[in-house]
Design an enzyme around this catalytic site. Structure first.
Site, PDB file in Angstrom:
ATOM      1  N   ASP A  31       0.934  -1.323  -0.060  1.00 18.79           N
ATOM      2  CA  ASP A  31      -0.141  -0.057   0.062  1.00 18.79           C
ATOM      3  C   ASP A  31       0.981   1.159  -0.074  1.00 18.79           C
ATOM      4  O   ASP A  31       1.782   1.146   0.606  1.00 18.79           O
ATOM      5  CB  ASP A  31      -0.822   0.029   1.018  1.00 18.79           C
ATOM      6  CG  ASP A  31      -2.121   0.803   1.222  1.00 18.79           C
ATOM      7  OD1 ASP A  31      -3.267   0.857   0.789  1.00 18.79           O
ATOM      8  OD2 ASP A  31      -1.723   2.229   1.121  1.00 18.79           O
ATOM      9  N   ILE A  32       0.488   2.114  -0.791  1.00 17.39           N
ATOM     10  CA  ILE A  32       1.356   3.548  -0.866  1.00 17.39           C
ATOM     11  C   ILE A  32       1.308   4.265   0.407  1.00 17.39           C
ATOM     12  O   ILE A  32       2.169   5.069   0.662  1.00 17.39           O
ATOM     13  CB  ILE A  32       0.632   4.308  -2.192  1.00 17.39           C
ATOM     14  CG1 ILE A  32       1.864   5.196  -2.831  1.00 17.39           C
ATOM     15  CG2 ILE A  32      -0.528   4.999  -1.855  1.00 17.39           C
ATOM     16  CD1 ILE A  32       1.677   5.534  -4.137  1.00 17.39           C
ATOM     17  N   ASN A  87     -12.748  -2.733   3.058  1.00 17.53           N
ATOM     18  CA  ASN A  87     -13.434  -1.729   3.444  1.00 17.53           C
ATOM     19  C   ASN A  87     -14.761  -1.827   2.141  1.00 17.53           C
ATOM     20  O   ASN A  87     -14.593  -2.008   0.985  1.00 17.53           O
ATOM     21  CB  ASN A  87     -12.698  -0.628   3.374  1.00 17.53           C
ATOM     22  CG  ASN A  87     -11.907  -0.314   4.185  1.00 17.53           C
ATOM     23  OD1 ASN A  87     -12.089  -0.669   5.450  1.00 17.53           O
ATOM     24  ND2 ASN A  87     -10.677   0.478   4.115  1.00 17.53           N
ATOM     25  N   VAL A  96     -11.376   2.963  -3.301  1.00 10.92           N
ATOM     26  CA  VAL A  96     -11.089   2.178  -4.717  1.00 10.92           C
ATOM     27  C   VAL A  96     -12.293   1.073  -4.806  1.00 10.92           C
ATOM     28  O   VAL A  96     -12.219   0.144  -4.175  1.00 10.92           O
ATOM     29  CB  VAL A  96      -9.742   1.651  -4.796  1.00 10.92           C
ATOM     30  CG1 VAL A  96      -9.595   0.881  -6.220  1.00 10.92           C
ATOM     31  CG2 VAL A  96      -8.613   2.982  -4.675  1.00 10.92           C
ATOM     32  N   HIS A 100     -10.440  -5.396  -2.842  1.00  9.02           N
ATOM     33  CA  HIS A 100      -9.117  -5.588  -2.492  1.00  9.02           C
ATOM     34  C   HIS A 100      -9.075  -5.845  -0.876  1.00  9.02           C
ATOM     35  O   HIS A 100      -9.847  -5.120  -0.326  1.00  9.02           O
ATOM     36  CB  HIS A 100      -8.130  -4.392  -2.801  1.00  9.02           C
ATOM     37  CG  HIS A 100      -8.883  -3.197  -2.245  1.00  9.02           C
ATOM     38  ND1 HIS A 100      -9.633  -2.251  -2.848  1.00  9.02           N
ATOM     39  CD2 HIS A 100      -8.439  -2.439  -1.231  1.00  9.02           C
ATOM     40  CE1 HIS A 100     -10.032  -1.216  -2.269  1.00  9.02           C
ATOM     41  NE2 HIS A 100      -9.475  -1.227  -1.016  1.00  9.02           N
ATOM     42  N   HIS A 102      -6.810  -5.679   2.580  1.00 12.73           N
ATOM     43  CA  HIS A 102      -5.777  -5.097   3.259  1.00 12.73           C
ATOM     44  C   HIS A 102      -5.191  -6.048   3.901  1.00 12.73           C
ATOM     45  O   HIS A 102      -6.238  -6.583   4.752  1.00 12.73           O
ATOM     46  CB  HIS A 102      -6.014  -3.701   3.861  1.00 12.73           C
ATOM     47  CG  HIS A 102      -6.759  -2.573   3.189  1.00 12.73           C
ATOM     48  ND1 HIS A 102      -5.903  -1.531   3.361  1.00 12.73           N
ATOM     49  CD2 HIS A 102      -7.791  -2.549   2.925  1.00 12.73           C
ATOM     50  CE1 HIS A 102      -6.528  -0.666   2.332  1.00 12.73           C
ATOM     51  NE2 HIS A 102      -7.798  -1.120   2.430  1.00 12.73           N
TER      52      HIS A 102
HETATM   53  P1  AMP Z   1      -9.705   1.366   0.524  1.00 11.48           P
HETATM   54  O1  AMP Z   1      -9.720   2.824   0.997  1.00 11.48           O
HETATM   55  O2  AMP Z   1     -10.023   0.312   1.369  1.00 11.48           O
HETATM   56  O3  AMP Z   1     -10.419   1.535  -1.061  1.00 11.48           O
HETATM   57  O4  AMP Z   1      -7.999   1.135   0.012  1.00 11.48           O
HETATM   58  C1  AMP Z   1      -7.426   1.706  -1.148  1.00 11.48           C
HETATM   59  C2  AMP Z   1      -6.001   1.675  -0.830  1.00 11.48           C
HETATM   60  O5  AMP Z   1      -5.234   1.898  -1.906  1.00 11.48           O
HETATM   61  C3  AMP Z   1      -5.685   2.733   0.342  1.00 11.48           C
HETATM   62  O6  AMP Z   1      -5.209   2.172   1.507  1.00 11.48           O
HETATM   63  C4  AMP Z   1      -4.397   3.563  -0.618  1.00 11.48           C
HETATM   64  O7  AMP Z   1      -3.479   3.853   0.165  1.00 11.48           O
HETATM   65  C5  AMP Z   1      -4.267   2.517  -1.691  1.00 11.48           C
HETATM   66  N1  AMP Z   1      -3.537   3.145  -2.940  1.00 11.48           N
HETATM   67  C6  AMP Z   1      -4.027   3.944  -3.526  1.00 11.48           C
HETATM   68  N2  AMP Z   1      -3.246   4.279  -4.804  1.00 11.48           N
HETATM   69  C7  AMP Z   1      -2.289   3.327  -4.571  1.00 11.48           C
HETATM   70  C8  AMP Z   1      -1.022   3.232  -5.384  1.00 11.48           C
HETATM   71  N3  AMP Z   1      -1.213   3.772  -6.580  1.00 11.48           N
HETATM   72  N4  AMP Z   1      -0.266   2.078  -5.146  1.00 11.48           N
HETATM   73  C9  AMP Z   1      -0.353   1.522  -3.820  1.00 11.48           C
HETATM   74  N5  AMP Z   1      -1.624   1.667  -2.870  1.00 11.48           N
HETATM   75  C10 AMP Z   1      -2.582   2.637  -3.489  1.00 11.48           C
END
Ligand code: AMP
Length: 114
Positions: A31-32, A87, A96, A100, A102
């Site tokens: 995760d970024i 989530n 997103v 996915h 976490h």
């Molecule tokens: P959610 O809020 O559960 O939809 O999780 C989306 C996750 O994607 C968040 O924890 C972000 O930090 C992660 N995220 C968004 N863009 C990127 C990226 N380019 N590379 C890695 N993680 C990302």
């Protein structure tokens, strides 16, 4: 036709990511914005499932593969113990809408459940 999700753009190689593992159906990368010592995302390569409810109904085997992958990666990158977070819905913190998981392990931050 809607735009590909940010995760589909990572899967296609358009956007770089720190990929730790992948097979035909799943990809895992850091995760970024990590909220734990280890914070990986496990993402199906298809974006047809927006959340874990849709995935469980449409392809329970793929959901089971995500859980097994989380366990394997937590063993390889941490001590094998982990928190698995999906989530589901904007008000629950989903940003997103491409399902996915976490995978959180090691020291967690205050925001680790967000
Ligand atoms: P959610 O809020 O559960 O939809 O999780 C989306 C996750 O994607 C968040 O924890 C972000 O930090 C992660 N995220 C968004 N863009 C990127 C990226 N380019 N590379 C890695 N993680 C990302």
């Amino acid at each position: 036709m809607s735009e590909p999700s940010i995760f589909s753009r990572i899967i296609s190689g358009e956007i770089p990511a720190s990929v730790v593992w992948q097979n035909e159906r799943l990809i895992a990368f850091h995760d970024i914005a990590p909220r734990a010592a280890l914070h990986l995302l496990i993402v199906p390569k298809t974006e047809i499932y927006a959340n874990v409810t849709d995935l469980a109904a449409g392809d329970p085997q793929l959901l089971a593969e995500m859980v097994a992958t989380a366990a394997t990666l937590a063993r390889e990158h941490a001590n094998g113990e982990y928190r698995l977070v999906f989530n589901s819905g904007a008000s629950a913190g989903q940003t997103v809408f491409h399902v996915h998981a976490h995978v959180l392990a090691g020291a967690l931050t205050e925001e680790s459940l967000a």
